[in-house]
Design an enzyme around this catalytic site. Structure first.
Site, PDB file in Angstrom:
ATOM      1  N   HIS A 261       0.648   9.977  -0.726  1.00  0.00           N
ATOM      2  CA  HIS A 261       0.664   8.539  -0.448  1.00  0.00           C
ATOM      3  C   HIS A 261       0.236   7.743  -1.697  1.00  0.00           C
ATOM      4  O   HIS A 261       0.961   6.860  -2.166  1.00  0.00           O
ATOM      5  CB  HIS A 261      -0.287   8.244   0.720  1.00  0.00           C
ATOM      6  CG  HIS A 261      -0.396   6.793   1.071  1.00  0.00           C
ATOM      7  ND1 HIS A 261       0.306   6.234   2.122  1.00  0.00           N
ATOM      8  CD2 HIS A 261      -1.107   5.788   0.526  1.00  0.00           C
ATOM      9  CE1 HIS A 261       0.014   4.945   2.191  1.00  0.00           C
ATOM     10  NE2 HIS A 261      -0.843   4.643   1.236  1.00  0.00           N
ATOM     11  N   GLU A 262      -0.902   8.103  -2.244  1.00  0.00           N
ATOM     12  CA  GLU A 262      -1.403   7.366  -3.412  1.00  0.00           C
ATOM     13  C   GLU A 262      -0.472   7.561  -4.610  1.00  0.00           C
ATOM     14  O   GLU A 262      -0.309   6.654  -5.426  1.00  0.00           O
ATOM     15  CB  GLU A 262      -2.830   7.789  -3.753  1.00  0.00           C
ATOM     16  CG  GLU A 262      -3.866   7.517  -2.640  1.00  0.00           C
ATOM     17  CD  GLU A 262      -3.888   6.075  -2.139  1.00  0.00           C
ATOM     18  OE1 GLU A 262      -3.627   5.155  -2.945  1.00  0.00           O
ATOM     19  OE2 GLU A 262      -4.139   5.865  -0.935  1.00  0.00           O
ATOM     20  N   HIS A 265       2.022   4.847  -4.581  1.00  0.00           N
ATOM     21  CA  HIS A 265       1.495   3.601  -5.159  1.00  0.00           C
ATOM     22  C   HIS A 265       1.483   3.690  -6.685  1.00  0.00           C
ATOM     23  O   HIS A 265       1.879   2.756  -7.382  1.00  0.00           O
ATOM     24  CB  HIS A 265       0.051   3.370  -4.682  1.00  0.00           C
ATOM     25  CG  HIS A 265      -0.069   2.856  -3.283  1.00  0.00           C
ATOM     26  ND1 HIS A 265       0.489   1.675  -2.869  1.00  0.00           N
ATOM     27  CD2 HIS A 265      -0.725   3.358  -2.194  1.00  0.00           C
ATOM     28  CE1 HIS A 265       0.188   1.467  -1.587  1.00  0.00           C
ATOM     29  NE2 HIS A 265      -0.541   2.478  -1.151  1.00  0.00           N
ATOM     30  N   GLU A 291       3.071  -0.682  -0.245  1.00  0.00           N
ATOM     31  CA  GLU A 291       2.898   0.270   0.844  1.00  0.00           C
ATOM     32  C   GLU A 291       4.226   0.939   1.207  1.00  0.00           C
ATOM     33  O   GLU A 291       4.251   2.081   1.660  1.00  0.00           O
ATOM     34  CB  GLU A 291       2.277  -0.452   2.049  1.00  0.00           C
ATOM     35  CG  GLU A 291       1.646   0.443   3.082  1.00  0.00           C
ATOM     36  CD  GLU A 291       0.402   1.206   2.614  1.00  0.00           C
ATOM     37  OE1 GLU A 291      -0.148   0.889   1.538  1.00  0.00           O
ATOM     38  OE2 GLU A 291      -0.001   2.130   3.323  1.00  0.00           O
TER      39      GLU A 291
END
Ligand code: MG
Length: 487
Positions: A261-262, A265, A291
């Site tokens: 997930h990160e 980003h 997001e």
């Protein structure tokens, strides 16, 4: 990428370099604060960060700077983007009085401490007075910033440029469909997976994560992976982007999927065009678009059978207990659907329901039709309606998130935008076969060309239109969920 040609805008970008520098320092100080800073340095660090922020405000509100921005004649999209972004910041720093900003800082510093203790003790009454102050401040903030139609619009726009209650109503119009999907999907899954209790060796999981992120495209010469209590990403410049992960010691998907997930980003920031370096449009444009990138990698790429197939050998090597589980087992482990009280533990089917709940409550708090002391009851009732479970205590309900203690009212809807837009990109950019073929290089190229490289040149709506041919359309999310969880 178009070049900056207008002399006044070249001058503005030159002056902006000071803000860029201060922002860089603020980010690094913030990263350090959440990773390695000694606990007792809290107040001192707060003082330093506050002072730097005042310097930033001074530059943004300097009359010469403001007049350059106001009189600029733009000649292309890059220049238009620069002026648009600068105008937003100037508005923010001129409309909010210094007294208000200080008051908000003071209240949130206190609220964070109170919230932590209240959550530990599961005592909402303890948090209530300071939350009342915060709601009052945020209502005041909306008045200072100005709005049309609904005071919540002023706050929504801070996190997602151009977002309004009207747009949110459209986004959340699919809540009944999501509820239905969730009810059907959860019947197909066991309530628990044995891998949730399987302890792992942290060093090996860390190596696995670094290895997988490298394969997906993370550039370790421009980034790091560290450890913090809550995973996050912070970007200094184009050449220093850091993510953090938390290792709980068991249930390895939590750390692994948080890292992926990160990573999403981080890649958004790493892939911004170098032509935009040190300009006001160097960073990702909004929390919702950001997001969408993290969720694309975490859910659309990561929580798939293809991802498991691709990395199964490496996973077994790092986590020997996995030799007893086949690819199907692992895939089910990554996509388990069951009612969750805690938002950050919710699967991608029910996640938007958790967001809708918060949206409804925030909207009413800001319009004044819901009082802070009514929150626990209303929260629990709505949880029951939407997810079908009732929090046994407030730490598992209304006290679970940090956002309100941070005075981040208006932030939550961006999570739903992220999930939905990720599904839209999946469909409209024809990513299905790339993901099935594990062609991560091409997936990344697609995202870079359509989203990342533009930084914040285009406002979120326009970027969505350019990248996918339409504005946010939640129907893509519904069909994505249906295909993945019900077929
Ligand atoms: Mg995120």
């Amino acid at each position: 990428m178009e070049q900056i040609v207008t002399p006044e805008i070249k001058e503005l970008v030159k002056r902006y370099r000071d803000i860029w520098t201060l922002d860089y320092a603020l980010s690094l100080l913030g990263w350090d604060m959440e990773t390695y800073m000694p606990a007792n340095s809290f107040r001192e660090r707060g003082e330093v960060r506050g002072n730097i922020r005042t310097q930033v405000q001074r530059i943004y509100t300097h009359p010469e700077f403001v007049s350059l921005v106001e009189n600029a004649k733009t000649q292309n999209d890059v220049e238009k983007g620069i002026i648009r972004v600068l105008k937003r910041w100037i508005k923010y720093y001129t409309k909010l009085p210094k007294r208000f900003i200080e008051e908000e800082e003071r209240t949130t510093a206190k609220a964070f401490q109170v919230w932590k203790e209240a959550k530990e003790k599961s005592d909402f009454k303890m948090f209530q007075p300071v939350l009342e102050d915060i709601v009052a401040l945020e209502r005041e903030k909306a008045d200072y910033l100005g709005y049309e139609e609904h005071p919540y619009n002023a706050l929504l726009d801070l996190y997602e440029e151009g977002l309004t209650v009207k747009k949110c109503e459209k986004i959340f119009s699919v809540v009944p469909q999501i509820s239905n999907l969730f009810k059907k999907a959860k019947e197909r899954y066991p309530n628990k997976h044995p891998l949730e209790d399987e302890p792992y060796d942290m060093i090996f999981l860390r190596r696995l994560i670094e290895n997988i992120l490298t394969t997906l495209g993370f550039d370790f010469s421009r980034g790091r992976v560290d450890v913090s209590p809550h995973p996050f990403t912070v970007e200094m410049g184009l050449y220093d982007i850091r993510i953090t992960v938390r290792y709980e010691g068991k249930d390895f998907r939590r750390a692994l999927m948080a890292a992926v997930h990160e990573f999403g980003h981080a890649m958004y920031e790493m892939n911004v065009s170098k032509d935009l370096w040190t300009t006001p449009v160097q960073h990702g444009v909004s929390l919702g678009i950001h997001e969408s990138q993290s969720r694309f990698w975490e859910n659309v790429v990561g929580r798939t059978r293809y991802f498991v197939e691709r990395f199964h050998d490496r996973m077994v090597m790092a986590l020997p207990f996995l030799k007893d589980y086949d690819i199907d087992d692992l895939y089910r482990y990554l996509t388990l659907v069951r009612p969750e009280l805690i938002r950050v533990e919710a699967d991608e089917v029910q996640y938007a329901l958790h967001i809708y709940l918060r949206y409804e409550l925030e909207k009413k708090l800001i319009e004044g039709t819901l009082k802070v002391n009514e929150l626990p009851q209303v929260w629990n009732d709505l949880m029951d309606d939407l997810i079908g479970i009732r929090p046994p205590k407030d730490s598992l309900g209304v006290l679970q998130d940090i956002h309100w203690a941070h005075a981040s009212i208006g932030y939550f809807p961006t999570y739903a935008i992220g999930s939905m837009f990720a599904a839209q990109l999946y469909e409209k950019l024809d990513m299905k076969h790339l993901i099935e073929n594990k062609n991560y290089k091409e997936v990344m190229r697609n995202l870079r060309e359509n989203i990342h490289k533009w930084g914040s040149i285009y406002p979120p709506d326009e970027l969505m239109m350019r990248a996918s041919g339409e504005y946010l359309n939640p129907e893509y999310f519904i069909s994505y969920l249906r295909d993945k969880y019900l077929s």
